[in-house]
Design a protein around this motif. Structure first.
Motif, PDB file in Angstrom:
ATOM      1  N   GLN A 263      29.779   7.566  45.594  1.00  0.00           N
ATOM      2  CA  GLN A 263      28.746   6.536  45.586  1.00  0.00           C
ATOM      3  C   GLN A 263      27.451   7.054  44.968  1.00  0.00           C
ATOM      4  O   GLN A 263      26.570   6.255  44.654  1.00  0.00           O
ATOM      5  CB  GLN A 263      28.467   6.064  47.022  1.00  0.00           C
ATOM      6  CG  GLN A 263      29.673   5.439  47.713  1.00  0.00           C
ATOM      7  CD  GLN A 263      29.358   5.005  49.137  1.00  0.00           C
ATOM      8  OE1 GLN A 263      28.211   4.800  49.493  1.00  0.00           O
ATOM      9  NE2 GLN A 263      30.411   4.863  49.943  1.00  0.00           N
ATOM     10  N   ASP A 264      27.360   8.380  44.793  1.00  0.00           N
ATOM     11  CA  ASP A 264      26.123   8.994  44.308  1.00  0.00           C
ATOM     12  C   ASP A 264      26.205   9.448  42.854  1.00  0.00           C
ATOM     13  O   ASP A 264      25.246  10.033  42.337  1.00  0.00           O
ATOM     14  CB  ASP A 264      25.758  10.203  45.178  1.00  0.00           C
ATOM     15  CG  ASP A 264      25.581   9.814  46.639  1.00  0.00           C
ATOM     16  OD1 ASP A 264      24.955   8.773  46.894  1.00  0.00           O
ATOM     17  OD2 ASP A 264      26.090  10.549  47.514  1.00  0.00           O
ATOM     18  N   VAL A 265      27.329   9.218  42.192  1.00  0.00           N
ATOM     19  CA  VAL A 265      27.489   9.678  40.821  1.00  0.00           C
ATOM     20  C   VAL A 265      26.437   9.029  39.923  1.00  0.00           C
ATOM     21  O   VAL A 265      26.067   7.869  40.101  1.00  0.00           O
ATOM     22  CB  VAL A 265      28.914   9.360  40.303  1.00  0.00           C
ATOM     23  CG1 VAL A 265      29.150   7.861  40.202  1.00  0.00           C
ATOM     24  CG2 VAL A 265      29.183  10.046  38.978  1.00  0.00           C
ATOM     25  N   LYS A 266      25.932   9.806  38.957  1.00  0.00           N
ATOM     26  CA  LYS A 266      24.934   9.295  38.022  1.00  0.00           C
ATOM     27  C   LYS A 266      25.631   8.839  36.743  1.00  0.00           C
ATOM     28  O   LYS A 266      26.486   9.545  36.205  1.00  0.00           O
ATOM     29  CB  LYS A 266      23.884  10.363  37.738  1.00  0.00           C
ATOM     30  CG  LYS A 266      23.071  10.709  38.977  1.00  0.00           C
ATOM     31  CD  LYS A 266      21.889  11.602  38.659  1.00  0.00           C
ATOM     32  CE  LYS A 266      21.043  11.828  39.915  1.00  0.00           C
ATOM     33  NZ  LYS A 266      19.835  12.637  39.629  1.00  0.00           N
ATOM     34  N   LEU A 267      25.258   7.658  36.270  1.00  0.00           N
ATOM     35  CA  LEU A 267      25.945   7.004  35.156  1.00  0.00           C
ATOM     36  C   LEU A 267      25.016   6.890  33.950  1.00  0.00           C
ATOM     37  O   LEU A 267      23.856   6.490  34.097  1.00  0.00           O
ATOM     38  CB  LEU A 267      26.425   5.617  35.587  1.00  0.00           C
ATOM     39  CG  LEU A 267      27.261   5.591  36.879  1.00  0.00           C
ATOM     40  CD1 LEU A 267      27.419   4.169  37.379  1.00  0.00           C
ATOM     41  CD2 LEU A 267      28.623   6.240  36.642  1.00  0.00           C
ATOM     42  N   ILE A 268      25.528   7.235  32.793  1.00  0.00           N
ATOM     43  CA  ILE A 268      24.734   7.203  31.557  1.00  0.00           C
ATOM     44  C   ILE A 268      25.435   6.290  30.548  1.00  0.00           C
ATOM     45  O   ILE A 268      26.640   6.432  30.310  1.00  0.00           O
ATOM     46  CB  ILE A 268      24.571   8.612  30.968  1.00  0.00           C
ATOM     47  CG1 ILE A 268      23.887   9.532  31.991  1.00  0.00           C
ATOM     48  CG2 ILE A 268      23.762   8.570  29.679  1.00  0.00           C
ATOM     49  CD1 ILE A 268      23.856  10.992  31.570  1.00  0.00           C
ATOM     50  N   VAL A 269      24.674   5.362  29.972  1.00  0.00           N
ATOM     51  CA  VAL A 269      25.204   4.443  28.967  1.00  0.00           C
ATOM     52  C   VAL A 269      24.348   4.556  27.703  1.00  0.00           C
ATOM     53  O   VAL A 269      23.122   4.399  27.774  1.00  0.00           O
ATOM     54  CB  VAL A 269      25.194   2.983  29.451  1.00  0.00           C
ATOM     55  CG1 VAL A 269      25.921   2.087  28.455  1.00  0.00           C
ATOM     56  CG2 VAL A 269      25.808   2.867  30.834  1.00  0.00           C
ATOM     57  N   VAL A 270      24.980   4.849  26.569  1.00  0.00           N
ATOM     58  CA  VAL A 270      24.284   4.872  25.289  1.00  0.00           C
ATOM     59  C   VAL A 270      24.517   3.521  24.620  1.00  0.00           C
ATOM     60  O   VAL A 270      25.674   3.155  24.351  1.00  0.00           O
ATOM     61  CB  VAL A 270      24.799   6.003  24.380  1.00  0.00           C
ATOM     62  CG1 VAL A 270      23.914   6.132  23.149  1.00  0.00           C
ATOM     63  CG2 VAL A 270      24.866   7.318  25.136  1.00  0.00           C
ATOM     64  N   VAL A 271      23.460   2.775  24.382  1.00  0.00           N
ATOM     65  CA  VAL A 271      23.589   1.456  23.766  1.00  0.00           C
ATOM     66  C   VAL A 271      22.959   1.464  22.371  1.00  0.00           C
ATOM     67  O   VAL A 271      22.045   2.237  22.103  1.00  0.00           O
ATOM     68  CB  VAL A 271      22.947   0.356  24.635  1.00  0.00           C
ATOM     69  CG1 VAL A 271      23.757   0.133  25.895  1.00  0.00           C
ATOM     70  CG2 VAL A 271      21.505   0.699  24.988  1.00  0.00           C
ATOM     71  N   ARG A 272      23.455   0.567  21.538  1.00  0.00           N
ATOM     72  CA  ARG A 272      23.046   0.508  20.136  1.00  0.00           C
ATOM     73  C   ARG A 272      23.076  -0.949  19.699  1.00  0.00           C
ATOM     74  O   ARG A 272      23.813  -1.749  20.290  1.00  0.00           O
ATOM     75  CB  ARG A 272      24.041   1.340  19.316  1.00  0.00           C
ATOM     76  CG  ARG A 272      23.799   1.458  17.840  1.00  0.00           C
ATOM     77  CD  ARG A 272      24.961   2.225  17.229  1.00  0.00           C
ATOM     78  NE  ARG A 272      24.796   2.485  15.812  1.00  0.00           N
ATOM     79  CZ  ARG A 272      25.726   3.027  15.042  1.00  0.00           C
ATOM     80  NH1 ARG A 272      26.890   3.375  15.572  1.00  0.00           N
ATOM     81  NH2 ARG A 272      25.510   3.229  13.760  1.00  0.00           N
TER      82      ARG A 272
END
Length: 361
Positions: free
Chosen positions: A190-199
């Protein structure tokens, strides 16, 4: 006269005998003393083994940045590009004796780069791997979208070994758009950090199509695939290169499972124009010291995006492979405008959810 010579020789022989005896006695004393010291050293070395077996000046990386541990296993992924320049010493090491276990282990990831395809995820991963406190898997494991049935033990076995205090991470861009993935990731942590690269979704779609035709050159033109009906201008939003660009729709699924504070959005455009700036924000998000800075990058005009300056021990800089920075397929300007009109309301909704305007036209 002969008697005198004989007496002199006798005296000389006596002196030589005494000198030889003294020399042998001194040599024996030195030998005994040296042997005792050596014995003491050997005993001490058996009682107090070396605390760490780091390679260079206490840093657990070889000149290629690959971490090497006491069990002789090399962890996958690259470490710091210039480890000696950080001034912080080995990651997670204290100067005092705290009794911690420095053995590297395989752990489930604490951070994931979940998307998006053709947004700049590979560049971001390679840049982050310069940080000594990040251990990242180089390949895409596709656990949460394709191999979930293999279980978390299998997933853990895929991860690189890491020391206590280092962040383990992986990237699989397909996670962002796969319906089942948010719930599966939440079940892991529940604590995982999520990264999204958008373009810019229009540019991203064309880049996606360019990659597709490089593998299957006989597919129909972009224009015919992008529309359900070219005459009426009805966009086929279910065509994968266009569907992926509906960022608000995908982000909404993730926000049903994770708070917005656990999701960090990276601008793919700024990752090219200001890689150090974007990396600084990501390092802040991960709770890391800003070690990866502008001194690690230079702009390659031929490829059109930043590359890494040459690592220590190498005479060549490191750029991403030939599959990155391809020349995009030529698209009808009228089709481009129709796509921009199509994405405009979706982008506006995404800006509101993200809390920032990415400036896509």
């Amino acid at each position: 006269y002969c008697i005198m010579i004989f007496a002199d020789l006798r005296r000389l022989l006596h002196r030589l005998t005494i000198a030889s005896s003294l020399a042998i006695l001194c040599f024996s004393l030195v030998y005994l003393l040296t042997g005792c010291c050596e014995s003491d050293l050997r005993e001490n070395s058996e009682i107090k083994p070396p605390q760490h077996e780091f390679l260079v000046s206490g840093w657990p990386y070889d000149r290629n940045g690959t971490s090497v541990y006491k069990d002789g296993v090399s962890a996958a992924g690259e470490g710091a590009l210039y480890p000696g320049e950080t001034g912080t010493g080995p990651p997670g090491l204290d100067t005092n004796s705290s009794g911690k276990d420095w053995t590297a282990t395989r752990r489930l990831p604490q951070a994931l780069i979940i998307g998006v395809k053709k947004g700049g995820t590979r560049a971001l991963l390679e840049f982050l791997r310069l940080h000594p406190d990040i251990r990242a898997l180089g390949s895409e494991p596709h656990f949460f979208d394709r191999h979930y049935a293999r279980g978390l033990d299998w997933y853990r076995s895929m991860m690189p070994k890491a020391l206590d205090g280092q962040i383990v991470m992986e990237k699989t861009p397909r996670y962002f758009v796969t319906v089942e993935t948010p719930a599966r990731v939440h079940a892991m942590s529940q604590d995982v950090k999520l990264i999204v690269v958008v373009r810019d979704p229009v540019t991203r779609a064309i880049s996606d199509y360019t990659q597709i035709i490089s593998k299957t050159p006989d597919i129909p033109p972009f224009e015919s695939l992008a529309f359900k009906n070219r005459t009426t201008g009805q966009i086929d939003s279910l065509w994968s290169p266009l569907w992926i660009g509906l960022y608000a729709q995908h982000l909404e699924r993730w926000l049903a499972w994770f708070p917005r504070t656990q999701i960090h959005l990276v601008s793919g455009e700024r990752l090219i124009s200001d890689p150090a700036g974007e990396l600084g924000k990501v390092q802040d998000f991960l709770g890391l010291q800003r070690i990866v800075t502008d001194k690690h990058f230079y702009f390659n005009k031929t490829k059109g995006f930043p590359c890494l300056k040459k690592p220590e021990g190498s005479s060549k800089p490191h750029c991403l492979g030939k599959t990155k920075g391809r020349t995009h397929a030529s698209i009808d300007p009228e089709v481009m405008q129709r796509l921009r009109d199509f994405y405009k309301p979706h982008n506006q909704r995404f800006y509101q959810m993200a809390g920032q305007d990415f400036g896509w036209q």
